[in-house]
Enzyme design. Sequence first.
Site, mmCIF file in Angstrom:
data_model
loop_
_atom_site.group_PDB
_atom_site.id
_atom_site.type_symbol
_atom_site.label_atom_id
_atom_site.label_comp_id
_atom_site.label_asym_id
_atom_site.label_seq_id
_atom_site.Cartn_x
_atom_site.Cartn_y
_atom_site.Cartn_z
ATOM 1 N N THR A 14 0.812 -1.218 0.000
ATOM 2 C CA THR A 14 0.000 0.000 0.000
ATOM 3 C C THR A 14 0.848 1.272 0.000
ATOM 4 O O THR A 14 0.322 2.368 -0.065
ATOM 5 C CB THR A 14 -0.944 0.024 1.226
ATOM 6 O OG1 THR A 14 -0.148 -0.155 2.404
ATOM 7 C CG2 THR A 14 -1.978 -1.075 1.143
ATOM 8 N N GLY A 15 2.168 1.128 0.040
ATOM 9 C CA GLY A 15 3.042 2.308 0.027
ATOM 10 C C GLY A 15 3.109 2.921 -1.362
ATOM 11 O O GLY A 15 2.586 2.380 -2.332
ATOM 12 N N THR B 106 14.377 -2.355 -1.715
ATOM 13 C CA THR B 106 14.731 -1.223 -0.841
ATOM 14 C C THR B 106 16.215 -0.893 -0.851
ATOM 15 O O THR B 106 17.064 -1.767 -0.713
ATOM 16 C CB THR B 106 14.300 -1.543 0.608
ATOM 17 O OG1 THR B 106 12.929 -1.904 0.604
ATOM 18 C CG2 THR B 106 14.538 -0.349 1.523
ATOM 19 N N GLU B 107 16.497 0.409 -0.999
ATOM 20 C CA GLU B 107 17.867 0.905 -0.955
ATOM 21 C C GLU B 107 18.121 1.561 0.396
ATOM 22 O O GLU B 107 17.216 2.126 0.988
ATOM 23 C CB GLU B 107 18.065 1.943 -2.074
ATOM 24 C CG GLU B 107 19.432 2.585 -2.067
ATOM 25 C CD GLU B 107 19.649 3.578 -3.200
ATOM 26 O OE1 GLU B 107 18.715 3.820 -3.983
ATOM 27 O OE2 GLU B 107 20.776 4.097 -3.290
ATOM 28 N N GLU C 77 30.825 -3.884 -11.593
ATOM 29 C CA GLU C 77 31.323 -2.534 -11.364
ATOM 30 C C GLU C 77 32.453 -2.588 -10.348
ATOM 31 O O GLU C 77 32.770 -3.641 -9.808
ATOM 32 C CB GLU C 77 30.192 -1.601 -10.913
ATOM 33 C CG GLU C 77 29.537 -1.999 -9.600
ATOM 34 C CD GLU C 77 28.259 -1.201 -9.302
ATOM 35 O OE1 GLU C 77 27.564 -0.795 -10.237
ATOM 36 O OE2 GLU C 77 27.979 -1.001 -8.111
ATOM 37 N N HIS D 51 26.355 3.687 -5.567
ATOM 38 C CA HIS D 51 26.083 2.416 -4.896
ATOM 39 C C HIS D 51 26.991 2.289 -3.678
ATOM 40 O O HIS D 51 28.190 2.588 -3.765
ATOM 41 C CB HIS D 51 26.360 1.238 -5.829
ATOM 42 C CG HIS D 51 25.382 1.122 -6.957
ATOM 43 N ND1 HIS D 51 25.677 0.479 -8.131
ATOM 44 C CD2 HIS D 51 24.113 1.559 -7.085
ATOM 45 C CE1 HIS D 51 24.634 0.532 -8.932
ATOM 46 N NE2 HIS D 51 23.665 1.186 -8.323
#
Lengths: 289, 383
Positions: free
Chosen positions: A17-18, A98-99, A210, A248
């Site tokens: 619901t976010g 999620t970050e 990377e 990152h």
Amino acid sequence: MSIFVDEQTRLLVQGITGRDGSFHTRQMIGYGTKVVAGVTPGKGGQVFDGVVPVFDTVADAVRETRANTSVIYVPAAVAASAIFEAADAGIGLIVCITEGIPVLDVTRVLPFLHERGARLIGPNCPGLISPSKSKVGIIPGNICQPGRIGVVSRSGTLTYEIVHQLSTNGMGQSTCIGIGGDPLIGTNFIHCLSAFHADADTDAVVMIGEIGGTDEQQAAEFVQTTMTKPVVGFIAGQTAPPGRRMGHAGAIISGSSGTAAEKMAAFARAGIAVMKRPADVVPLLKERM
Amino acid sequence: MNLHEYQARDILRRHGIPIPPGEVAETPEQAREIAQRLAGKEGGGRVVVKAQVHAGGRGKAGGVKLAKDAAEAGEHAARILGMSIKGLPVRRVLVTPAADIASESYVGIIVDRASQRPVLMVSPAGGVDIEEVAAKSPERIHRQAIDPRYGLLAHQALGLALKLYREMPQARAAADIMQRLYAAFYAVGASLMEINPLVTTPDGTVAALDAKIVVDDNELERHPEIAALRDPSAEAPSEVQARQAGLTFIKLEGSVGCCVNGAGLAMATMDLVKYYGGEPANFLDIGGSSNPQKVVDALRIITADRSVRSILFNIFGGITRCDDVANGIVQATQQFPMKVPLVIRLTGTNEALAIEILTKAGFSALTDMDEAVKQAVAKARAA
């Protein structure tokens, strides 16, 4: 076939619901993913968009819907809790978009998952997509085409760039997977390479790494010793200065270790075709296949 | 986020790690006064004056000086407070009594990516850069991976401590310090903690002489008391401005300003600038969200850099909507004049709409990344 997600994927969305969760749930449903449940504590009993039942806990959702995969869009502060909860409820594949999750939270999460035999993809990743079968996460479905190339990457938009090059040149994908840009992640290059290696419907793999860490070097060793399918590789960050985090959390050259040059050399030694720029992906694949 | 030495010392002291006294001065007068107060008891009046900056190699740069008395401490402080170390101006010095040192060791904790655990590292070769020890004599570094479910166990700590000291009382003291360091590591949400050197004094006392702490930026929200320790004066102003705008920005030396969505694509764009013979002026990730204001802020920061000769936008629209970026570019050019040429590449979500917005405002837009980078490099050269 494909790896990790396909038509059998019964998806549960944690944080449905976010703002991000609801937007991407609609995208996933639109793509054809079987979204069977959502979880937002306090909103149990609601029905999202009239089609997806919402539960207070993951355990309730699994009991009622037989969800086998979870995707997490909750805020960073509670993301580790969400992963613990999913694993405790018996979910076998947990994809954390999620970050910004504290690294020390992840040090606690990983042994817990290991004990329960659950796989975590991410955190801080775009998720994965098996084109025309199932999309779990945020990779734009319209840039992908079904086909026989496996794509595994530490990045998001750079992956889209390269997948876009593949699709517009008639090279479809079996599965595209973003493993995440954090220093500690649940699923690494080797896990994905070995799944692609075993997948009868994948003919070649594109690996996008990377700077930072030594995951790519270990993956190169795996390619050399185990893989028979052609692998094409790219490393972002050839111009990155040492000691700085390039966006990152995991993209940092520590001292003299983790540079693009050393990773590209490891690729070359292992017989991986090394891309100098994203546009090299199609010609190199054609050359190797 | 890096902490200053004096901040790191405070944190370790609160966790019960023995640390000699020391106070921070911002003026030579303060330094002299602190030296007078501290040096009476031990060290024969001698004190050490240490620059507080986020840079290694302070000693070599002349930022750490031994003073024989308070007057000399004031003189050293006057010199150090005026200097810059690796481009960072020194605004504070730490004044501590000079200790008599019998031995110097290294103790540190990092989060190890390969084992995915915190790893405690010790070496009897302390007082020097641990990277140097690792390169020249790796056998002198001893490691212990820690299972976070059980923490650093007593026998593990003692095992490592015995690699540093033969005397059991000293080994026990060092093991106790290691366990306290591990507790502090999780308590503040660190990604690195170092005691270098861990010293013994002639009377056998074990103490931490210098401390370094790097805190995981992702922990700051739940540790406001740590977040409050941030020293913006120790960072480049453009990077502080970017952080406040929610952007990730790193200043580089080149002339092609880069504005990209996503860290991986931003790095690949910089690399491509170099591939086509240019030099990137910065790393800038506008992030995944699509907000025109972020683009305005990004352009403000890039255009403030006088070495920028052209600006390259490289946007692959996924969650980021190309029309939001286009609107941001148009808004920015209305707010402040663009003195350098803009090369815009965007593709993906709402690409057609974005091109329409840009065309109306008199810009042209490309959809191919290589072509855009080539043009940006050429324009930077021609300017």
